[in-house]
Design a protein around this motif. Structure first.
Motif, PDB file in Angstrom:
ATOM      1  N   HIS A 100     102.418 -47.456 -13.740  1.00  0.00           N
ATOM      2  CA  HIS A 100     103.308 -48.020 -14.748  1.00  0.00           C
ATOM      3  C   HIS A 100     102.839 -47.506 -16.110  1.00  0.00           C
ATOM      4  N   ARG A 101     103.771 -47.046 -16.914  1.00  0.00           N
ATOM      5  CA  ARG A 101     103.387 -46.507 -18.223  1.00  0.00           C
ATOM      6  C   ARG A 101     102.688 -47.574 -19.068  1.00  0.00           C
ATOM      7  N   GLN A 102     103.172 -48.798 -19.004  1.00  0.00           N
ATOM      8  CA  GLN A 102     102.569 -49.879 -19.784  1.00  0.00           C
ATOM      9  C   GLN A 102     101.129 -50.133 -19.350  1.00  0.00           C
ATOM     10  N   CYS A 103     100.880 -50.086 -18.041  1.00  0.00           N
ATOM     11  CA  CYS A 103      99.516 -50.285 -17.531  1.00  0.00           C
ATOM     12  C   CYS A 103      98.591 -49.170 -18.012  1.00  0.00           C
ATOM     13  N   ALA A 104      99.099 -47.941 -17.927  1.00  0.00           N
ATOM     14  CA  ALA A 104      98.299 -46.784 -18.332  1.00  0.00           C
ATOM     15  C   ALA A 104      97.976 -46.838 -19.822  1.00  0.00           C
ATOM     16  N   GLN A 105      98.984 -47.189 -20.643  1.00  0.00           N
ATOM     17  CA  GLN A 105      98.772 -47.242 -22.088  1.00  0.00           C
ATOM     18  C   GLN A 105      97.806 -48.361 -22.456  1.00  0.00           C
ATOM     19  N   GLU A 106      97.930 -49.496 -21.789  1.00  0.00           N
ATOM     20  CA  GLU A 106      97.036 -50.631 -22.053  1.00  0.00           C
ATOM     21  C   GLU A 106      95.595 -50.279 -21.667  1.00  0.00           C
ATOM     22  N   ARG A 107      95.435 -49.554 -20.568  1.00  0.00           N
ATOM     23  CA  ARG A 107      94.089 -49.134 -20.136  1.00  0.00           C
ATOM     24  C   ARG A 107      93.463 -48.195 -21.161  1.00  0.00           C
ATOM     25  N   LEU A 108      94.303 -47.313 -21.722  1.00  0.00           N
ATOM     26  CA  LEU A 108      93.818 -46.393 -22.745  1.00  0.00           C
ATOM     27  C   LEU A 108      93.465 -47.138 -24.029  1.00  0.00           C
ATOM     28  N   ASP A 109      94.351 -48.045 -24.458  1.00  0.00           N
ATOM     29  CA  ASP A 109      94.162 -48.740 -25.732  1.00  0.00           C
ATOM     30  C   ASP A 109      92.998 -49.724 -25.702  1.00  0.00           C
ATOM     31  N   LYS A 134      90.498 -50.070 -23.189  1.00  0.00           N
ATOM     32  CA  LYS A 134      89.236 -49.630 -22.589  1.00  0.00           C
ATOM     33  C   LYS A 134      88.869 -48.193 -22.950  1.00  0.00           C
ATOM     34  N   ASN A 135      89.791 -47.516 -23.656  1.00  0.00           N
ATOM     35  CA  ASN A 135      89.586 -46.114 -24.033  1.00  0.00           C
ATOM     36  C   ASN A 135      89.319 -45.243 -22.809  1.00  0.00           C
ATOM     37  N   ARG A 136      89.985 -45.568 -21.694  1.00  0.00           N
ATOM     38  CA  ARG A 136      89.825 -44.802 -20.459  1.00  0.00           C
ATOM     39  C   ARG A 136      90.998 -43.836 -20.314  1.00  0.00           C
ATOM     40  N   THR A 137      90.695 -42.552 -20.256  1.00  0.00           N
ATOM     41  CA  THR A 137      91.734 -41.531 -20.124  1.00  0.00           C
ATOM     42  C   THR A 137      91.728 -40.868 -18.749  1.00  0.00           C
ATOM     43  N   ASP A 138      90.740 -41.217 -17.916  1.00  0.00           N
ATOM     44  CA  ASP A 138      90.659 -40.615 -16.587  1.00  0.00           C
ATOM     45  C   ASP A 138      91.675 -41.257 -15.650  1.00  0.00           C
ATOM     46  N   CYS A 139      91.970 -40.568 -14.564  1.00  0.00           N
ATOM     47  CA  CYS A 139      92.900 -41.105 -13.569  1.00  0.00           C
ATOM     48  C   CYS A 139      92.255 -42.282 -12.849  1.00  0.00           C
ATOM     49  N   ARG A 140      92.977 -43.397 -12.786  1.00  0.00           N
ATOM     50  CA  ARG A 140      92.435 -44.609 -12.154  1.00  0.00           C
ATOM     51  C   ARG A 140      92.317 -44.447 -10.644  1.00  0.00           C
ATOM     52  N   ALA A 141      93.120 -43.535 -10.080  1.00  0.00           N
ATOM     53  CA  ALA A 141      93.132 -43.372  -8.627  1.00  0.00           C
ATOM     54  C   ALA A 141      92.031 -42.434  -8.133  1.00  0.00           C
ATOM     55  N   CYS A 142      91.862 -41.277  -8.818  1.00  0.00           N
ATOM     56  CA  CYS A 142      90.894 -40.294  -8.318  1.00  0.00           C
ATOM     57  C   CYS A 142      89.786 -39.972  -9.308  1.00  0.00           C
ATOM     58  N   GLY A 143      89.913 -40.464 -10.544  1.00  0.00           N
ATOM     59  CA  GLY A 143      88.867 -40.251 -11.537  1.00  0.00           C
ATOM     60  C   GLY A 143      88.916 -38.921 -12.264  1.00  0.00           C
ATOM     61  N   GLN A 144      89.980 -38.126 -12.076  1.00  0.00           N
ATOM     62  CA  GLN A 144      90.054 -36.830 -12.761  1.00  0.00           C
ATOM     63  C   GLN A 144      90.003 -37.036 -14.271  1.00  0.00           C
ATOM     64  N   ASP A 145      89.108 -36.309 -14.907  1.00  0.00           N
ATOM     65  CA  ASP A 145      88.843 -36.474 -16.331  1.00  0.00           C
ATOM     66  C   ASP A 145      90.085 -36.182 -17.180  1.00  0.00           C
TER      67      ASP A 145
END
Length: 232
Positions: free
Chosen positions: A28-37, A39-50
């Motif tokens: 979900h775009r909202q989930c991804a944006q919230e994770r970035l904002d 937690k400052n996490r930009t890696d893939c939540r599923a596989c960890g790709q940087d």
């Protein structure tokens, strides 16, 4: 497409606002944006790709073309761009020049506080290249100038090339006058303090002159024995 967002662990539907990474994981775009904002996490939540999630979100912010509201000229994806969290896109050079000259960090389009400053900070963290004059690396911390043909040089290298060899063309592609124009556009003014020497005024007055329409007191340095207070 996977049927679950691995950030919120809820079902994905095609009608949802989604974002898909280069590693082919969808959120979900909202989930991804919230994770970035948050937690400052930009890696893939599923596989960890940087940086995969950050890159995917950045791509969604950019359309094929638009207008930079700083210079009021059209930009395209071929330009060096910066996009704010409020989804407004500007030429990188325009945004950086606005920051340098006016110290304004808000979005020029909607005035969201610090939006442009934050976008530039993120962009500058990875911005670097080689100055083809000295053949040494430059990065965002250096004082650099960028030509209209999109080549970047250390400012002192560019100025030295112009002053000592009278070379105004771009060192990378040879575009005529590009280096001189870039230096002219990016000239930074400095505040110069001037000290002004003021000498005391010496006036010899033999008598006090009075005018009926006003009374002004003037303190002056007078020879010994003269009046030091004048009433006009």
């Amino acid at each position: 497409m996977a049927n679950e967002c691995s950030i919120c662990e809820k079902e994905l539907n095609e009608a949802d606002d989604l974002v898909t990474t280069d590693c082919d994981h969808t959120f979900h775009r909202q989930c991804a944006q919230e994770r970035l904002d948050t937690k400052n996490r930009t890696d893939c939540r599923a596989c960890g790709q940087d940086s995969a999630l950050g890159d995917a979100l950045a791509r969604l912010k950019i359309v094929s073309e638009g207008e930079c509201s700083i210079c009021e000229r059209l930009w395209t994806l071929e330009d060096d761009l910066v996009t704010t969290d409020c989804n407004h896109t500007f030429h990188y050079a325009c945004a950086q020049e606005r920051l340098n000259k006016t110290n304004k960090v808000d979005c020029r389009s909607c005035h969201q506080e610090s939006a442009l400053g934050n976008a530039l900070a993120l962009k500058n963290l990875t911005k670097k290249g080689e100055c083809s004059i000295c053949e040494l690396e430059w990065n965002w911390k250096d004082d650099v100038v960028t030509t209209i043909c999109k080549h970047t040089f250390h400012r002192h290298c560019a100025q030295e090339r112009l002053d000592e060899r009278n070379k105004a063309d771009c060192r990378s592609c040879g575009k005529e006058s590009a280096l001189r124009d870039a230096l002219s556009r990016n000239t930074r003014t400095t505040n110069i303090k001037k000290s002004i020497e003021r000498k005391p005024i010496t006036i010899e007055v033999d008598q006090i002159v009075r005018f009926h329409f006003c009374s002004i007191k003037l303190i002056v340095n007078l020879p010994k024995g003269k009046n030091s207070l004048l009433n006009f």
